[in-house]
Scaffold this motif. Structure first.
Motif, short mmCIF file in Angstrom:
data_model
loop_
_atom_site.label_atom_id
_atom_site.label_comp_id
_atom_site.label_asym_id
_atom_site.label_seq_id
_atom_site.Cartn_x
_atom_site.Cartn_y
_atom_site.Cartn_z
N SER A 281 35.61 42.16 41.32
CA SER A 281 35.60 40.87 42.38
C SER A 281 34.24 39.65 42.28
O SER A 281 33.59 39.91 41.55
CB SER A 281 35.93 41.09 44.21
OG SER A 281 36.12 39.78 43.72
N ASP A 282 34.95 38.32 41.98
CA ASP A 282 34.23 37.35 41.77
C ASP A 282 33.29 37.24 42.88
O ASP A 282 31.95 36.27 43.21
CB ASP A 282 35.06 35.96 42.06
CG ASP A 282 35.47 35.70 40.60
OD1 ASP A 282 34.77 36.01 39.21
OD2 ASP A 282 36.39 34.39 39.93
N THR A 283 33.72 37.93 44.13
CA THR A 283 32.80 37.84 45.07
C THR A 283 31.62 37.75 45.36
O THR A 283 30.24 37.56 46.08
CB THR A 283 32.92 38.32 46.41
OG1 THR A 283 33.99 39.86 46.46
CG2 THR A 283 35.02 38.17 46.92
N HIS A 284 30.93 39.25 44.55
CA HIS A 284 29.62 39.39 44.29
C HIS A 284 28.89 38.90 43.32
O HIS A 284 27.61 38.45 43.54
CB HIS A 284 30.02 40.48 43.31
CG HIS A 284 29.51 40.16 41.87
ND1 HIS A 284 30.46 40.00 40.72
CD2 HIS A 284 28.94 39.99 40.74
CE1 HIS A 284 30.45 39.69 39.64
NE2 HIS A 284 29.31 39.52 39.38
N PHE A 285 29.10 37.20 42.64
CA PHE A 285 28.62 35.95 42.69
C PHE A 285 28.22 35.39 44.17
O PHE A 285 26.90 35.24 43.70
CB PHE A 285 29.63 34.94 42.23
CG PHE A 285 29.29 35.48 40.76
CD1 PHE A 285 28.28 34.82 39.64
CD2 PHE A 285 30.82 35.51 39.80
CE1 PHE A 285 28.68 35.75 38.75
CE2 PHE A 285 31.07 36.44 38.62
CZ PHE A 285 29.67 35.93 38.05
N GLY A 286 29.09 35.37 45.31
CA GLY A 286 28.53 34.95 46.67
C GLY A 286 27.62 33.98 46.25
O GLY A 286 27.51 32.53 47.09
N ASP A 287 28.54 33.00 45.77
CA ASP A 287 28.53 31.40 45.50
C ASP A 287 30.18 30.44 45.34
O ASP A 287 31.09 30.45 45.65
CB ASP A 287 27.86 30.77 44.39
CG ASP A 287 28.27 30.66 42.72
OD1 ASP A 287 29.60 31.36 43.09
OD2 ASP A 287 28.07 30.83 42.37
N PHE A 288 29.95 29.49 45.98
CA PHE A 288 31.09 28.18 46.73
C PHE A 288 32.22 28.12 44.78
O PHE A 288 33.20 28.56 44.56
CB PHE A 288 30.71 26.80 46.61
CG PHE A 288 31.68 25.85 46.75
CD1 PHE A 288 32.58 25.72 48.34
CD2 PHE A 288 32.47 24.84 46.07
CE1 PHE A 288 33.49 25.46 48.50
CE2 PHE A 288 33.67 24.59 46.13
CZ PHE A 288 34.18 24.32 47.47
N LYS A 289 31.32 28.05 43.84
CA LYS A 289 31.69 28.21 42.38
C LYS A 289 33.06 29.00 42.44
O LYS A 289 34.31 29.38 41.53
CB LYS A 289 30.94 28.03 41.19
CG LYS A 289 31.68 28.02 40.08
CD LYS A 289 30.56 28.26 38.85
CE LYS A 289 31.51 28.21 37.45
NZ LYS A 289 30.35 28.50 36.39
N HIS A 290 32.91 30.48 42.62
CA HIS A 290 33.72 31.58 42.25
C HIS A 290 34.54 31.82 43.17
O HIS A 290 35.55 32.78 43.89
CB HIS A 290 32.27 32.68 42.22
CG HIS A 290 31.86 32.92 40.80
ND1 HIS A 290 30.55 32.10 40.65
CD2 HIS A 290 32.84 33.02 39.63
CE1 HIS A 290 30.14 31.58 39.60
NE2 HIS A 290 31.64 32.31 38.58
#
Length: 243
Positions: free
Chosen positions: A141-150
């Motif tokens: 998942s993109d959630t592992h970036f933890g930022d607004f962009k993702h």
């Protein structure tokens, strides 16, 4: 050549689409779906249209004992030649809770159990039954970036700890809050990425390991445990933003 692919999380969302795509593109595949006993037979029947070969094995991904029983049944069916050679595993099953206090029957935190441990247990118990060339695909998942962009800031970034700690409830601050539940989710997805890297290092030649990131996919059942406002947003509002 006839072969078997074992798949979790094939009942809805991207998993259902992926299962149908696999069957459409690979007419020789025997797709073995892992699903709850109350739904598995119906799911297999729905997918097995047009002469496709689909069967199921019952399992509750939130229970490691249930996963172990399912993997043992798959091993036995392979050994009895009731299934063609095993050449794939798709670990797509996943869950997100509104807290970090939900326990499964094993006494382990439910998010980490379903998103990490269940898939890992399947891989470990089936590892010596894979026939090369084979591929293991784990949904991340993109959630592992933890930022607004993702993820539009909806999910806090991961808070990595020892897997021993992550597998227990209360691993994050204010564990009774939605923020803690979402942190548990993003951290579990980071753990899945770490796991795939380890598979790539440790599995025998001919068995590939892939972390698949579908990106922003609203409208699935992932937020089914969220509050009413969040569920409405995931079903009605966020799908429009994909445009």
């Amino acid at each position: 050549m006839k072969h078997t692919i074992v798949m979790t999380g094939a009942s809805r969302g991207i998993g259902r689409v992926a299962a149908e795509h696999i069957l459409r593109q690979s007419p020789d595949v025997h797709l073995l779906v892992v699903a709850r006993e109350s739904y598995g037979a119906r799911l297999a029947a729905e997918l097995a249209t047009g002469g496709r070969t689909v069967s199921h094995v019952p399992a509750d991904l939130g229970s490691l004992d249930s996963v172990r029983q399912a993997a043992t049944e798959i091993r036995d069916r392979l050994d009895r030649d009731e299934l063609p050679p095993l050449r794939g595993f798709v670990g797509n099953g996943g869950i997100q809770y509104t807290n970090a206090l939900t326990e499964g029957p094993d006494g382990l935190e439910a998010t980490f159990t379903v998103n990490v441990l269940a898939n890992h247990l399947f891989v470990r118990l089936l590892q010596d039954r894979f026939a090369a060339p084979a591929r293991i695909v784990i949904t991340v998942s993109d959630t592992h970036f933890g930022d607004f962009k993702h993820n539009l800031g909806m999910v806090p970034g991961p808070a990595w700890k020892s897997p021993d700690a992550l597998a227990r409830t209360g691993a994050f601050p204010k564990p009774d809050t939605t923020a803690a539940g979402r942190t548990a989710y993003s951290t579990s997805k980071l753990a899945a990425i770490y796991l795939v890297h380890e598979y790539a290092r440790r599995l025998p030649a001919g068995i590939d390991a892939v972390a698949y990131n579908p990106g922003f996919v609203p409208g699935t059942g992932l937020a089914r445990n969220a509050d009413a406002v969040s569920r409405f947003a995931m079903r009605r509002i966020l799908p429009v933003m994909t445009l």
